[in-house]
Each structure stands twice: as structure tokens, then as C-alpha cells.
Design a protein around this motif. Structure first.
Motif, PDB file in Angstrom:
ATOM      1  N   ARG A   1       1.125  -1.923   0.273  1.00 35.64           N
ATOM      2  CA  ARG A   1       0.113  -0.032  -0.064  1.00 35.64           C
ATOM      3  C   ARG A   1       0.866   1.221   0.145  1.00 35.64           C
ATOM      4  N   ARG A   2       1.916   1.096   0.868  1.00 35.40           N
ATOM      5  CA  ARG A   2       2.964   2.512   0.737  1.00 35.40           C
ATOM      6  C   ARG A   2       3.961   2.856  -0.615  1.00 35.40           C
ATOM      7  N   ARG A   3       3.695   1.269  -1.331  1.00 34.32           N
ATOM      8  CA  ARG A   3       4.738   1.694  -2.637  1.00 34.32           C
ATOM      9  C   ARG A   3       3.550   2.169  -3.515  1.00 34.32           C
ATOM     10  N   GLU A   4       2.575   1.578  -3.217  1.00 36.60           N
ATOM     11  CA  GLU A   4       0.958   2.273  -4.340  1.00 36.60           C
ATOM     12  C   GLU A   4       0.770   3.552  -4.263  1.00 36.60           C
ATOM     13  N   ALA A   5       0.570   4.527  -3.226  1.00 34.80           N
ATOM     14  CA  ALA A   5      -0.131   5.492  -2.559  1.00 34.80           C
ATOM     15  C   ALA A   5       1.574   6.869  -2.887  1.00 34.80           C
ATOM     16  N   ALA A   6       3.058   5.686  -2.865  1.00 32.38           N
ATOM     17  CA  ALA A   6       4.100   6.702  -3.271  1.00 32.38           C
ATOM     18  C   ALA A   6       3.987   6.730  -4.946  1.00 32.38           C
ATOM     19  N   LYS A   7       3.756   5.903  -5.719  1.00 28.65           N
ATOM     20  CA  LYS A   7       3.378   6.012  -7.012  1.00 28.65           C
ATOM     21  C   LYS A   7       2.091   6.704  -7.275  1.00 28.65           C
ATOM     22  N   LEU A   8       1.443   6.666  -6.755  1.00 29.80           N
ATOM     23  CA  LEU A   8       0.025   7.638  -7.102  1.00 29.80           C
ATOM     24  C   LEU A   8       0.935   9.622  -6.127  1.00 29.80           C
ATOM     25  N   ARG A   9       1.437   9.697  -5.685  1.00 29.89           N
ATOM     26  CA  ARG A   9       1.819  11.064  -4.825  1.00 29.89           C
ATOM     27  C   ARG A   9       2.700  11.616  -6.266  1.00 29.89           C
ATOM     28  N   ARG A  10       3.927  10.700  -6.791  1.00 27.52           N
ATOM     29  CA  ARG A  10       4.311  10.880  -7.942  1.00 27.52           C
ATOM     30  C   ARG A  10       3.589  11.226  -9.246  1.00 27.52           C
ATOM     31  N   GLU A  11       2.548  10.186 -10.001  1.00 25.40           N
ATOM     32  CA  GLU A  11       1.841  11.059 -10.800  1.00 25.40           C
ATOM     33  C   GLU A  11       1.348  11.255 -10.969  1.00 25.40           C
ATOM     34  N   LEU A  12       0.267  12.243  -9.377  1.00 21.13           N
ATOM     35  CA  LEU A  12      -0.437  13.288  -9.648  1.00 21.13           C
ATOM     36  C   LEU A  12       0.820  14.257  -9.611  1.00 21.13           C
ATOM     37  N   ALA A  13       1.826  14.298  -8.809  1.00 20.12           N
ATOM     38  CA  ALA A  13       2.858  15.424  -8.624  1.00 20.12           C
ATOM     39  C   ALA A  13       3.503  15.858 -10.216  1.00 20.12           C
ATOM     40  N   ARG A  14       2.604  14.747 -11.175  1.00 22.48           N
ATOM     41  CA  ARG A  14       3.502  15.336 -12.606  1.00 22.48           C
ATOM     42  C   ARG A  14       2.753  15.298 -12.978  1.00 22.48           C
ATOM     43  N   LEU A  15       1.186  14.897 -12.901  1.00 19.55           N
ATOM     44  CA  LEU A  15       0.230  15.930 -13.652  1.00 19.55           C
ATOM     45  C   LEU A  15       0.013  17.279 -13.187  1.00 19.55           C
ATOM     46  N   GLU A  16       0.304  17.404 -12.062  1.00 16.08           N
ATOM     47  CA  GLU A  16       0.167  19.137 -11.750  1.00 16.08           C
ATOM     48  C   GLU A  16       0.683  19.379 -12.064  1.00 16.08           C
ATOM     49  N   GLU A  17       2.426  19.418 -12.059  1.00 15.16           N
ATOM     50  CA  GLU A  17       2.656  19.962 -13.398  1.00 15.16           C
ATOM     51  C   GLU A  17       3.380  20.602 -14.212  1.00 15.16           C
ATOM     52  N   LYS A  18       2.293  19.284 -15.639  1.00 11.31           N
ATOM     53  CA  LYS A  18       1.961  19.536 -16.740  1.00 11.31           C
ATOM     54  C   LYS A  18       0.984  19.883 -16.677  1.00 11.31           C
ATOM     55  N   HIS A  19      -0.290  20.309 -15.713  1.00 11.62           N
ATOM     56  CA  HIS A  19      -0.940  21.456 -15.168  1.00 11.62           C
ATOM     57  C   HIS A  19      -0.792  22.740 -15.435  1.00 11.62           C
ATOM     58  N   ARG A  20       0.178  22.915 -14.528  1.00 10.14           N
ATOM     59  CA  ARG A  20       0.748  24.533 -14.242  1.00 10.14           C
ATOM     60  C   ARG A  20       0.856  24.840 -15.428  1.00 10.14           C
ATOM     61  N   ARG A  21       2.365  23.947 -15.962  1.00 13.28           N
ATOM     62  CA  ARG A  21       2.970  24.346 -17.576  1.00 13.28           C
ATOM     63  C   ARG A  21       1.832  25.193 -18.372  1.00 13.28           C
ATOM     64  N   PRO A  22       2.077  26.350 -18.579  1.00 13.77           N
ATOM     65  CA  PRO A  22       1.586  26.670 -19.915  1.00 13.77           C
ATOM     66  C   PRO A  22       2.017  26.035 -20.990  1.00 13.77           C
ATOM     67  N   PRO A  23       1.104  26.265 -21.541  1.00 11.74           N
ATOM     68  CA  PRO A  23       0.891  25.158 -22.983  1.00 11.74           C
ATOM     69  C   PRO A  23       1.688  26.192 -23.721  1.00 11.74           C
ATOM     70  N   ALA A  24       2.381  25.347 -25.143  1.00 11.41           N
ATOM     71  CA  ALA A  24       3.219  25.749 -26.159  1.00 11.41           C
ATOM     72  C   ALA A  24       2.706  26.579 -26.872  1.00 11.41           C
TER      73      ALA A  24
END
Length: 108
Positions: free
Chosen positions: A68-91
């Protein structure tokens, strides 16, 4: 609410303490191969049994907790990646052009 929890802890502690004080008579503990330890207080036997049971329970649940801890860490990394992608202005992209402007359609 915090006080209620502490009151419940105190009540449980007092009940366990009274139980321990009532069970101090010596008992004989028999192991395999006729090995006997004589005169062990009953509360020591009960405490040792409780600790061994708790350790066994922790060992049994450890793989599921780690999974469960590994899965939660994986989901946190994916969430951070998606948030960063959302924050970055589109080219800056070229406006999409209609197919007719690229190559005019030939009459049929």
C-alpha cells in the motif's frame, strides 16, 4: 474529544493493571521435549504470549502495508507529474488550418 480518549486510555490501563495484579500466582510452563520452567508468574506468561502474538500479527500484515505504501508513493508521484503538467503553460501552437486552405479541393 482528546480528553475522552485519555480517559478511556486511563480506564483501560487501570483494568489491565488490576488484572495483572490478580494473576501473579506461579505457574509451570511446559515446552516441547519435556522441558519445563517452573514458578513463572502467570502475568509474565500472558505478557510474553501477547507480545509474540502482536509480533506475529505485524509480520503477517507487513507485506500488505508495504504494498500500500508503494502504491501511495506511485500515485503521489503521478499526481505531482500531472499537476506540474497542468501548471506549465501550453507551448505556442500554430492555429489549426482547415484542409481547404492547405490544398484546395479539386472539383469532381
Amino acid at each position: 474529544m482528546r480528553y475522552l480518549v485519555w480517559i478511556l486510555r486511563l480506564i483501560i490501563f487501570v483494568v489491565v493493571l488490576l488484572f495483572a495484579l490478580k494473576n501473579t500466582q506461579p505457574v509451570d510452563v511446559s515446552f516441547f521435549a519435556d522441558h519445563v520452567i517452573a514458578g513463572v508468574p502467570l502475568i509474565v506468561v500472558m505478557l510474553a504470549t501477547f507480545v509474540l502474538g502482536a509480533l506475529l500479527g505485524l509480520l503477517i500484515t507487513a507485506p500488505a502495508v508495504m504494498r500500500r505504501r508503494r502504491e501511495a508513493a506511485k500515485l503521489r508521484r503521478e499526481l505531482a507529474r500531472l499537476e506540474e503538467k497542468h501548471r506549465r503553460p501550453p507551448a505556442a501552437q500554430e492555429p489549426a488550418s482547415a484542409p481547404e486552405t492547405v490544398a484546395p479541393l479539386a472539383p469532381l
